[in-house]
Motif scaffolding. Structure first.
Motif, PDB file in Angstrom:
ATOM      1  N   LYS A   4       0.827  -1.205   0.000  1.00  0.00           N
ATOM      2  CA  LYS A   4       0.000   0.000   0.000  1.00  0.00           C
ATOM      3  C   LYS A   4       0.865   1.261   0.000  1.00  0.00           C
ATOM      4  CE  LYS A   4      -4.068  -1.932   2.252  1.00  0.00           C
ATOM      5  NZ  LYS A   4      -4.943  -1.876   3.416  1.00  0.00           N
ATOM      6  N   ILE A   5       1.916   1.260   0.801  1.00  0.00           N
ATOM      7  CA  ILE A   5       2.821   2.416   0.844  1.00  0.00           C
ATOM      8  C   ILE A   5       3.517   2.574  -0.503  1.00  0.00           C
ATOM      9  CG2 ILE A   5       4.927   3.332   1.897  1.00  0.00           C
ATOM     10  CD1 ILE A   5       4.020   2.039   4.523  1.00  0.00           C
ATOM     11  N   PHE A   6       3.972   1.457  -1.078  1.00  0.00           N
ATOM     12  CA  PHE A   6       4.651   1.504  -2.365  1.00  0.00           C
ATOM     13  C   PHE A   6       3.729   2.061  -3.446  1.00  0.00           C
ATOM     14  CE2 PHE A   6       5.507  -0.561  -6.455  1.00  0.00           C
ATOM     15  CZ  PHE A   6       6.776  -0.035  -6.712  1.00  0.00           C
ATOM     16  N   PHE A   7       2.500   1.559  -3.521  1.00  0.00           N
ATOM     17  CA  PHE A   7       1.566   2.036  -4.542  1.00  0.00           C
ATOM     18  C   PHE A   7       1.162   3.490  -4.297  1.00  0.00           C
ATOM     19  CE2 PHE A   7       0.762  -2.569  -5.324  1.00  0.00           C
ATOM     20  CZ  PHE A   7       1.161  -2.556  -6.656  1.00  0.00           C
ATOM     21  N   GLY A   8       1.042   3.885  -3.029  1.00  0.00           N
ATOM     22  CA  GLY A   8       0.743   5.279  -2.714  1.00  0.00           C
ATOM     23  C   GLY A   8       1.852   6.208  -3.183  1.00  0.00           C
ATOM     24  N   LEU A   9       3.096   5.828  -2.924  1.00  0.00           N
ATOM     25  CA  LEU A   9       4.238   6.630  -3.380  1.00  0.00           C
ATOM     26  C   LEU A   9       4.344   6.626  -4.910  1.00  0.00           C
ATOM     27  CD1 LEU A   9       6.942   5.697  -0.714  1.00  0.00           C
ATOM     28  CD2 LEU A   9       5.688   7.854  -0.941  1.00  0.00           C
ATOM     29  N   LEU A  10       4.053   5.489  -5.520  1.00  0.00           N
ATOM     30  CA  LEU A  10       4.088   5.398  -6.979  1.00  0.00           C
ATOM     31  C   LEU A  10       3.065   6.328  -7.613  1.00  0.00           C
ATOM     32  CD1 LEU A  10       5.268   3.988  -9.485  1.00  0.00           C
ATOM     33  CD2 LEU A  10       3.474   2.256  -9.232  1.00  0.00           C
ATOM     34  N   ILE A  11       1.880   6.375  -7.054  1.00  0.00           N
ATOM     35  CA  ILE A  11       0.838   7.265  -7.583  1.00  0.00           C
ATOM     36  C   ILE A  11       1.255   8.726  -7.421  1.00  0.00           C
ATOM     37  CG2 ILE A  11      -1.515   8.081  -7.174  1.00  0.00           C
ATOM     38  CD1 ILE A  11      -2.282   5.129  -6.671  1.00  0.00           C
ATOM     39  N   LEU A  12       1.798   9.085  -6.261  1.00  0.00           N
ATOM     40  CA  LEU A  12       2.290  10.458  -6.072  1.00  0.00           C
ATOM     41  C   LEU A  12       3.397  10.794  -7.065  1.00  0.00           C
ATOM     42  CD1 LEU A  12       2.409  10.894  -2.194  1.00  0.00           C
ATOM     43  CD2 LEU A  12       0.926  12.068  -3.821  1.00  0.00           C
ATOM     44  N   TYR A  13       4.283   9.847  -7.299  1.00  0.00           N
ATOM     45  CA  TYR A  13       5.381  10.045  -8.246  1.00  0.00           C
ATOM     46  C   TYR A  13       4.862  10.292  -9.658  1.00  0.00           C
ATOM     47  CZ  TYR A  13       9.705   9.152 -10.811  1.00  0.00           C
ATOM     48  OH  TYR A  13      10.777   9.261 -11.652  1.00  0.00           O
ATOM     49  N   ILE A  14       3.769   9.653 -10.007  1.00  0.00           N
ATOM     50  CA  ILE A  14       3.189   9.815 -11.348  1.00  0.00           C
ATOM     51  C   ILE A  14       2.334  11.072 -11.431  1.00  0.00           C
ATOM     52  CG2 ILE A  14       1.556   8.806 -12.995  1.00  0.00           C
ATOM     53  CD1 ILE A  14       2.546   6.039 -12.034  1.00  0.00           C
ATOM     54  N   VAL A  15       1.552  11.374 -10.410  1.00  0.00           N
ATOM     55  CA  VAL A  15       0.576  12.461 -10.455  1.00  0.00           C
ATOM     56  C   VAL A  15       1.221  13.833 -10.280  1.00  0.00           C
ATOM     57  CG1 VAL A  15      -1.430  13.444  -9.275  1.00  0.00           C
ATOM     58  CG2 VAL A  15      -1.338  11.006  -9.748  1.00  0.00           C
ATOM     59  N   LEU A  16       2.180  13.984  -9.391  1.00  0.00           N
ATOM     60  CA  LEU A  16       2.764  15.306  -9.113  1.00  0.00           C
ATOM     61  C   LEU A  16       3.358  15.985 -10.350  1.00  0.00           C
ATOM     62  CD1 LEU A  16       4.317  14.956  -5.546  1.00  0.00           C
ATOM     63  CD2 LEU A  16       2.276  16.220  -6.244  1.00  0.00           C
ATOM     64  N   PRO A  17       4.107  15.270 -11.197  1.00  0.00           N
ATOM     65  CA  PRO A  17       4.621  15.945 -12.397  1.00  0.00           C
ATOM     66  C   PRO A  17       3.534  16.324 -13.395  1.00  0.00           C
ATOM     67  CG  PRO A  17       5.912  13.985 -11.924  1.00  0.00           C
ATOM     68  CD  PRO A  17       4.717  13.966 -11.023  1.00  0.00           C
ATOM     69  N   LEU A  18       2.330  15.775 -13.233  1.00  0.00           N
ATOM     70  CA  LEU A  18       1.260  16.065 -14.174  1.00  0.00           C
ATOM     71  C   LEU A  18       0.469  17.313 -13.804  1.00  0.00           C
ATOM     72  CD1 LEU A  18      -0.119  12.469 -14.803  1.00  0.00           C
ATOM     73  CD2 LEU A  18       1.474  13.796 -16.202  1.00  0.00           C
ATOM     74  N   GLN A  19       0.924  18.071 -12.815  1.00  0.00           N
ATOM     75  CA  GLN A  19       0.262  19.318 -12.488  1.00  0.00           C
ATOM     76  C   GLN A  19       0.252  20.193 -13.728  1.00  0.00           C
ATOM     77  OE1 GLN A  19       2.437  21.041  -9.289  1.00  0.00           O
ATOM     78  NE2 GLN A  19       1.292  19.960  -7.731  1.00  0.00           N
ATOM     79  N   ALA A  20      -0.771  21.008 -13.831  1.00  0.00           N
ATOM     80  CA  ALA A  20      -0.911  21.841 -15.021  1.00  0.00           C
ATOM     81  C   ALA A  20       0.295  22.751 -15.194  1.00  0.00           C
ATOM     82  CB  ALA A  20      -2.183  22.663 -14.913  1.00  0.00           C
ATOM     83  N   GLN A  21       0.851  22.715 -16.384  1.00  0.00           N
ATOM     84  CA  GLN A  21       1.965  23.589 -16.731  1.00  0.00           C
ATOM     85  C   GLN A  21       1.614  24.305 -18.017  1.00  0.00           C
ATOM     86  OE1 GLN A  21       5.615  21.395 -16.691  1.00  0.00           O
ATOM     87  NE2 GLN A  21       5.639  21.277 -14.477  1.00  0.00           N
ATOM     88  N   TYR A  22       2.036  25.546 -18.116  1.00  0.00           N
ATOM     89  CA  TYR A  22       1.627  26.402 -19.217  1.00  0.00           C
ATOM     90  C   TYR A  22       2.839  27.010 -19.907  1.00  0.00           C
ATOM     91  CZ  TYR A  22      -2.651  25.898 -16.589  1.00  0.00           C
ATOM     92  OH  TYR A  22      -3.715  25.364 -15.928  1.00  0.00           O
ATOM     93  N   VAL A  23       2.576  27.598 -21.056  1.00  0.00           N
ATOM     94  CA  VAL A  23       3.601  28.311 -21.810  1.00  0.00           C
ATOM     95  C   VAL A  23       3.288  29.797 -21.719  1.00  0.00           C
ATOM     96  CG1 VAL A  23       4.601  28.668 -24.094  1.00  0.00           C
ATOM     97  CG2 VAL A  23       3.939  26.379 -23.375  1.00  0.00           C
ATOM     98  N   VAL A  24       4.284  30.573 -21.322  1.00  0.00           N
ATOM     99  CA  VAL A  24       4.135  32.028 -21.253  1.00  0.00           C
ATOM    100  C   VAL A  24       4.945  32.611 -22.405  1.00  0.00           C
ATOM    101  CG1 VAL A  24       4.600  34.088 -19.888  1.00  0.00           C
ATOM    102  CG2 VAL A  24       3.850  31.992 -18.758  1.00  0.00           C
TER     103      VAL A  24
END
Length: 140
Positions: A4-24
């Motif tokens: 459970k800890i491993f999968f929780g960390l794996l999901i955070l590792y995948i989701v955090l870089p997917l935060q919205a990023q934009y071009v200015v």
């Protein structure tokens, strides 16, 4: 438990870089609407810490890729122009900014003093010998 800890960390590792990023994007011009090439552009956080930096191209256009949403300060400078600071908001909307207008920086000098020391004079070499040697060298 460990799975459970491993999968929780794996999901955070995948989701955090997917935060919205934009071009200015933006364009730098002077008060006559002429492009100002090769300006220095800094994207600063609201605490004035440098987030990103770039140089505009020959047409005064710049791009900051991969910018997270939030409030920023854009600092633009170029030799001969006053430095410009502008607050911006990066969000879901179009982040192509209008032209940034730089004002000429009219700094006039009272006088310029140029001083130099000749190595030849310090060595005590006769200038007549040097000019004669140069003449012989050039004329063969």
């Amino acid at each position: 438990m460990h799975k459970k800890i491993f999968f929780g960390l794996l999901i955070l590792y995948i989701v955090l870089p997917l935060q919205a990023q934009y071009v200015v994007k933006g364009k730098i011009v002077d008060i006559n609407k002429e492009e100002v090439p090769f300006s220095t552009i800094q994207l600063l956080g609201t605490d004035s810490v440098l987030v990103k930096g770039c140089i505009s191209d020959s047409l005064g256009i710049f791009t900051f890729p991969n910018v997270q949403s939030g409030k920023y300060i854009v600092r633009i400078s170029n030799v001969g122009y006053s430095t410009l600071y502008k607050d911006i908001q990066v969000s879901d909307s179009d982040n192509t900014l209008a032209s940034f207008v730089l004002d000429g920086d009219d700094v006039l000098l009272d006088e310029v003093i140029i001083r130099g020391n000749s190595l030849i004079r310090k060595l005590g070499v006769d200038l007549g010998e040097i000019s004669h040697g140069l003449e012989v060298f050039l004329n063969g």
